[in-house]
Scaffold this motif. Structure first.
Motif, PDB file in Angstrom:
ATOM      1  N   LEU A 483      19.204  21.752  38.159  1.00 40.29           N
ATOM      2  CA  LEU A 483      17.905  21.213  38.561  1.00 40.29           C
ATOM      3  C   LEU A 483      17.945  19.713  38.322  1.00 40.29           C
ATOM      4  O   LEU A 483      18.408  19.261  37.271  1.00 40.29           O
ATOM      5  N   TYR A 496      11.550  17.289  42.438  1.00 38.56           N
ATOM      6  CA  TYR A 496      12.392  18.221  41.677  1.00 38.56           C
ATOM      7  C   TYR A 496      13.255  18.996  42.676  1.00 38.56           C
ATOM      8  O   TYR A 496      12.737  19.594  43.634  1.00 38.56           O
ATOM      9  N   TRP A 541      14.577  21.744  31.841  1.00 39.35           N
ATOM     10  CA  TRP A 541      13.735  22.875  32.252  1.00 39.35           C
ATOM     11  C   TRP A 541      13.676  23.875  31.114  1.00 39.35           C
ATOM     12  O   TRP A 541      14.729  24.302  30.606  1.00 39.35           O
ATOM     13  N   SER A 543      13.142  27.412  30.407  1.00 35.13           N
ATOM     14  CA  SER A 543      13.125  28.642  31.198  1.00 35.13           C
ATOM     15  C   SER A 543      12.114  29.656  30.667  1.00 35.13           C
ATOM     16  O   SER A 543      11.579  30.468  31.438  1.00 35.13           O
ATOM     17  N   ASP A 546       8.807  28.149  32.016  1.00 28.45           N
ATOM     18  CA  ASP A 546       8.878  27.662  33.386  1.00 28.45           C
ATOM     19  C   ASP A 546       8.221  26.291  33.539  1.00 28.45           C
ATOM     20  O   ASP A 546       7.378  26.074  34.414  1.00 28.45           O
ATOM     21  N   TYR A 548       9.009  21.824  33.169  1.00 23.45           N
ATOM     22  CA  TYR A 548       9.916  20.703  32.976  1.00 23.45           C
ATOM     23  C   TYR A 548       9.357  19.814  31.869  1.00 23.45           C
ATOM     24  O   TYR A 548       8.136  19.687  31.706  1.00 23.45           O
ATOM     25  N   ALA A 561       7.035  23.952  36.681  1.00 21.34           N
ATOM     26  CA  ALA A 561       8.227  24.046  37.519  1.00 21.34           C
ATOM     27  C   ALA A 561       8.022  24.990  38.693  1.00 21.34           C
ATOM     28  O   ALA A 561       8.547  24.762  39.794  1.00 21.34           O
TER      29      ALA A 561
END
Length: 612
Positions: A483, A496, A541, A543, A546, A548, A561
């Motif tokens: 990303l 992004y 990011w 995860s 979710d 940034y 994100a």
């Protein structure tokens, strides 16, 4: 660049080499032979490392043998006369004889003998450390180098422990077909290391590089163009060291052409200002640390968030990095492993950092070292002391076994770092490229050795080469996906992008956009304009949530994100102002935990209490 230095070797250099060989084969001598401080590359064979090596005067009983003439007598019958009956008469007489006799004796004799000091450890323990030397002694025709390991003076080891006359290069390089690339691929980027006959690191500019190809060629400055498809074999040679790399320029010239068509999410931000790049550099350079002046307490900083909550989040030190990982006097960049970290990433208990000397990140061919830490073995404070002798040898050795230092390699500005279980990735872009249409270089490093094992280039264009997307910040989320963040300054937004790899080909897709510059400064060392925007100093990011995170100086912005459907892509969720007085230098995230890095002193901090 001197890619054909061997063919131009001067007579002086030849004489110096011959003199070195004569010296190495001469009789033993007690004084050290001093050399320039050089980096040594450890080989596959392991030898004992000793604390010292000295010619000492010893007294020994020496066996001596002497011969002397010794007299002795024997009896012998001698005939004198015959009797009347005809018989012979005898008489016994004494006869003097002499013989040589060997006599053995012992006497005390003083002589000088080589004596090794204490056996410290095997050289295999330093296989992935940063090893240097500036002197050696010759014993029995063999060189024993005094080595520094990760900055600490250690002891003597047989030079056979080093990788002698060896070239280690990337076996495969895959370049995107880019008709607009005005620079090409620097063949030196494929070098992990090349050593001379004594295992000393050779400067890349001294390595002869040749290109064998029907369609591709290498320029006088060592660059291979990627403007047309083809394959080539690159040969790297220095003395007896030789290695080859296969280079391919892929065939699809349209690879990487995409569309920036996502509608940006507008924000309702007040005007946020921060210090300029030059002010930040001055401020962050005002504090220094040495091994003898280690920090012994954690830093903790609270942040004010977007709603004005003065305790919207906090960061607290979890690890102080070694003050330096190279020996005193490491003046050249290949030898110096700086403590100035530009980027970080976490995967499970693995922390990786990109270390560039101050000021190097702005260079087009910015190079430095990557450092791997096994955080299971990390002690928060003691690791600052690694280059000193303040730790006991055994404690120090236990730390060293949890560190790996990469060879000197291309890093770009060092803030596009990501990692997976087996690999570390670096998007080695130049942060002064001004968004050119040249290719972007993705480097993969094996964690097991911290050596480069594959290089790709890719391009991302919005429709054509007229609208390129050069990513100065990126986060690798798996071995096939990264990303990336792009600041579209002309349209005042952040984009992004998701870049996916299939084999050696890459596809790019815009996956979100924020309709704001987020933050600005009043001046800048590059543009000197009245209204400019600070450089991004970390992008990651998370995860688990979710989102940034984007870092500017001591600000941290949280953006949706939208990759997993849990947040709205590009929406500003919050921001945090930490009064650190220092710039963030890299962000890392793993399973919902967020980490930041600060320099001077270099420390990694964990983010706590951040609003999810």
């Amino acid at each position: 660049m001197r890619h054909f230095a061997l063919g131009m070797m001067t007579s002086a250099a030849l004489m110096a080499g011959l003199a070195s060989q004569v010296q190495a084969s001469s009789k033993d001598f007690s004084k050290s032979t001093k050399t320039d401080l050089v980096t040594k590359i450890m080989g596959d064979k392991s030898y004992q490392v000793y604390s010292s090596l000295k010619l000492e005067e010893v007294t020994k009983k020496v066996k001596t043998k002497t011969k002397e003439k010794k007299k002795y007598t024997v009896k012998k019958k001698v005939a004198v006369k015959k009797s009347k009956k005809g018989k012979t008469k005898y008489k016994t007489v004494k006869q003097v004889k002499y013989k040589w006799v060997t006599k053995t004796a012992y006497k005390n004799v003083k002589k000088k003998e080589w004596k090794f000091g204490k056996e410290l450890t095997a050289s295999a323990d330093f296989r992935y450390a940063h090893v240097q030397s500036k002197s050696y002694k010759v014993k029995g025709g063999k060189r024993y180098y005094y080595i520094y390991v990760d900055g600490r003076p250690v002891g003597y080891v047989n030079e056979k422990a080093f990788a002698l006359s060896k070239a280690n290069v990337v076996s495969q390089v895959s370049l995107v077909n880019n008709p607009s690339d005005s620079v090409g691929f620097n063949a030196e980027d494929a070098i992990n290391y090349v050593t001379d006959q004594h295992g000393s690191l050779v400067d890349n500019d001294s390595v002869e590089i040749s290109c064998k190809s029907a369609k591709l060629n290498i320029s006088d400055t060592g660059y291979v163009s990627s403007r047309k498809a083809g394959t080539a074999v690159l040969t790297f040679k220095y003395g007896k060291a030789k290695a080859t790399s296969k280079l391919t320029v892929r065939g699809d010239a349209k690879e990487g052409i995409s569309s920036a068509d996502v509608t940006p999410v507008k924000t309702d931000l007040p005007e946020i200002k921060t210090w300029s790049a030059s002010d930040g550099a001055s401020l962050s350079s005002s504090s220094t640390i040495t091994s003898e002046d280690a920090v012994s307490s954690s830093h903790k900083y609270w942040a004010t968030n977007m709603s004005g909550n003065a305790k919207g989040a906090d960061i607290e030190t979890i690890f102080y990095h070694p003050a330096v990982l190279s020996a005193p006097g490491s003046s050249n960049l290949e030898a110096k492993v700086s403590s100035a970290v530009q980027g970080i990433d976490f995967y499970d208990n693995d922390l990786v950092t990109s270390n560039l000397d101050l000021g190097q990140a702005d260079n087009r061919e910015a190079r430095g070292h990557m450092v791997y830490y096994n955080m299971r073995g990390v002690k928060k404070y003691n690791w600052q002391l690694i280059p000193s002798k303040m730790l006991s040898f055994n404690t120090w050795l236990s730390y060293i076994k949890n560190i790996k230092v990469s060879p000197y390699m291309k890093l770009g500005h060092g803030q596009s770092v990501g990692s997976t279980k087996k690999y570390v990735y670096v998007l080695a872009n130049w942060n002064r490229s001004n968004n050119w249409s040249n290719s972007q270089e993705l480097i993969r490093v094996k964690k097991s050795t911290m050596e480069i094992d594959k290089i790709w280039t890719f391009k991302v264009w919005n429709g054509s080469a007229k609208y390129p997307r050069i990513f100065l910040n990126a986060d690798v989320i798996d071995d096939n996906t990264l990303l990336a963040l792009f600041h579209n300054a002309s349209k005042h937004r952040y984009e992004y992008w998701k870049i996916s790899r299939n084999g050696d080909s890459f596809k790019a897709k815009e996956v979100g956009a924020t309709g704001s510059d987020l933050i600005r400064t009043g001046s800048d060392r590059i543009s000197n304009s009245a209204e400019v925007h600070p450089e991004v100093q970390g992008f990651v990011w998370d995860s688990a949530y979710d989102v940034y995170y984007i870092a500017f100086n001591d600000y941290l912005f949280k953006i949706g994100a939208g990759l997993d459907g849990g947040t709205e892509a590009g929406k500003l969720l919050n921001y945090y102002k930490f009064d650190t007085g220092r710039e963030f230098e890299g962000l890392g995230s793993y399973k919902g935990e967020l980490y930041v890095n600060l320099n001077h002193p270099t420390e990694t901090l964990k983010v706590n209490h951040i609003t999810k």
